[in-house]
Design a protein around this motif. Structure first.
Motif, PDB file in Angstrom:
ATOM      1  N   GLY A 109       0.769  -1.202  -0.124  1.00 51.58           N
ATOM      2  CA  GLY A 109       0.042   0.010  -0.178  1.00 51.58           C
ATOM      3  C   GLY A 109       0.871   1.280  -0.187  1.00 51.58           C
TER       4      GLY A 109
ATOM      5  N   ARG B 241       2.477   4.723  -1.155  1.00 58.14           N
ATOM      6  CA  ARG B 241       2.158   6.010  -2.084  1.00 58.14           C
ATOM      7  C   ARG B 241       3.265   6.501  -2.685  1.00 58.14           C
ATOM      8  NH1 ARG B 241      -2.918   5.674  -2.260  1.00 58.14           N
ATOM      9  NH2 ARG B 241      -2.910   7.645  -3.327  1.00 58.14           N
TER      10      ARG B 241
ATOM     11  N   TYR C 236      -0.275   4.401  -7.032  1.00 56.64           N
ATOM     12  CA  TYR C 236      -1.754   4.295  -6.660  1.00 56.64           C
ATOM     13  C   TYR C 236      -2.141   2.814  -6.513  1.00 56.64           C
ATOM     14  CZ  TYR C 236      -0.952   8.894  -8.411  1.00 56.64           C
ATOM     15  OH  TYR C 236      -0.440  10.082  -8.954  1.00 56.64           O
ATOM     16  N   PRO C 237      -1.807   2.346  -5.181  1.00 57.60           N
ATOM     17  CA  PRO C 237      -2.430   1.082  -5.127  1.00 57.60           C
ATOM     18  C   PRO C 237      -3.801   0.752  -4.937  1.00 57.60           C
ATOM     19  CG  PRO C 237      -1.637   1.713  -2.931  1.00 57.60           C
ATOM     20  CD  PRO C 237      -1.001   2.808  -4.074  1.00 57.60           C
ATOM     21  N   GLU C 238      -4.788   1.628  -4.922  1.00 55.95           N
ATOM     22  CA  GLU C 238      -6.048   1.390  -4.849  1.00 55.95           C
ATOM     23  C   GLU C 238      -6.797   1.088  -6.172  1.00 55.95           C
ATOM     24  OE1 GLU C 238      -5.500   6.253  -5.191  1.00 55.95           O
ATOM     25  OE2 GLU C 238      -4.580   4.165  -4.308  1.00 55.95           O
ATOM     26  N   PHE C 239      -5.853   1.590  -7.347  1.00 56.69           N
ATOM     27  CA  PHE C 239      -6.512   1.029  -8.667  1.00 56.69           C
ATOM     28  C   PHE C 239      -5.537   0.568  -9.568  1.00 56.69           C
ATOM     29  CE2 PHE C 239      -5.683   5.806  -9.076  1.00 56.69           C
ATOM     30  CZ  PHE C 239      -5.074   5.945 -10.093  1.00 56.69           C
TER      31      PHE C 239
END
Length: 224
Positions: free
Chosen positions: A125, A127, A154-157
């Motif tokens: 995770g 940034r 951007y690990p969220e997407f």
């Protein structure tokens, strides 16, 4: 006029080809040998071995430094060795054959030494990530730093392939910026207390980040 410096390139992929092109165009250097990893990244359109054969560069297509002419009898030497995604840890004997030996690593060292740095940064995770050019020592990715660049991730997407592709772009720019002044840069020791490192034996813990996409990784996990 001084003789051109003898350069050896070890590794694979488009960045190794870029390095060959840079040194071939330089009047101060000549690429004497390329030690090419026979297992290229799947994203590579033209292999390093193909490039060398097209341009008359002597290539060691076994990927073994032991096959370099003169290495077995102790007469091999070079002015500069540039390592780009070479799979093996290079032994002290080879390091000592090179007046200077430098590695390109896809992380902002000392973070994420070792294997699959992009995968691990996304898994954890992070940034920020990066790319680094550093001198090689006997330890894994622990030599003094010549230059490095950091960038947002951007690990969220982002999939691994997305971050990896962007990392390769930053790494290419890092080579472009650094190689012309490499003889003038004084390397800076890494902050070893801040290091993190991963090994091949840790790969199973990557789970959904094991390969280029989450879908591919989950299919692979089902087969294990």
């Amino acid at each position: 006029m001084n003789s051109p410096e003898q350069v050896v390139i070890c590794g694979k992929g488009e960045l190794a080809i870029f390095a060959c092109e840079y040194f071939n165009a330089s009047p101060k250097h000549t690429v004497s040998y390329v030690v090419a990893d026979p297992f290229e990244p799947v994203s590579t359109e033209r292999t390093l071995i193909e490039y060398c054969r097209e341009h008359g560069i002597e290539v060691i297509d076994s990927g073994r430094i032991e096959d370099l002419p003169g290495y077995a009898d102790g007469t091999f030497a070079c002015d500069l060795c540039l390592v780009i995604f070479h799979k093996r840890i290079l032994p002290r004997r080879f390091i000592d054959c090179c007046a200077r030996i430098i590695n390109l690593h896809l992380s902002y060292l000392p973070k994420y030494r070792g294997v699959r740095p992009v995968n691990w940064a996304l898994k954890n995770g992070e940034r920020m990530h990066g790319a680094t050019l550093h001198e090689i020592s006997e330890g894994i990715d622990e030599g003094p730093i010549l230059n490095q660049v950091a960038f947002c991730i951007y690990p969220e997407f982002e999939e691994v392939v997305d971050t990896y592709t962007r990392a390769m772009g930053y790494a290419r720019q890092l080579l472009m910026d650094t190689l012309p002044m490499i003889d003038r840069i004084v390397p800076v020791p890494q902050e070893h207390a801040e290091m993190s490192i991963y090994y091949e034996k840790d790969n199973h813990r990557l789970e959904e980040r094991m390969t280029f996409t989450k879908a591919q990784s989950l299919k692979l996990l089902e087969r294990l």
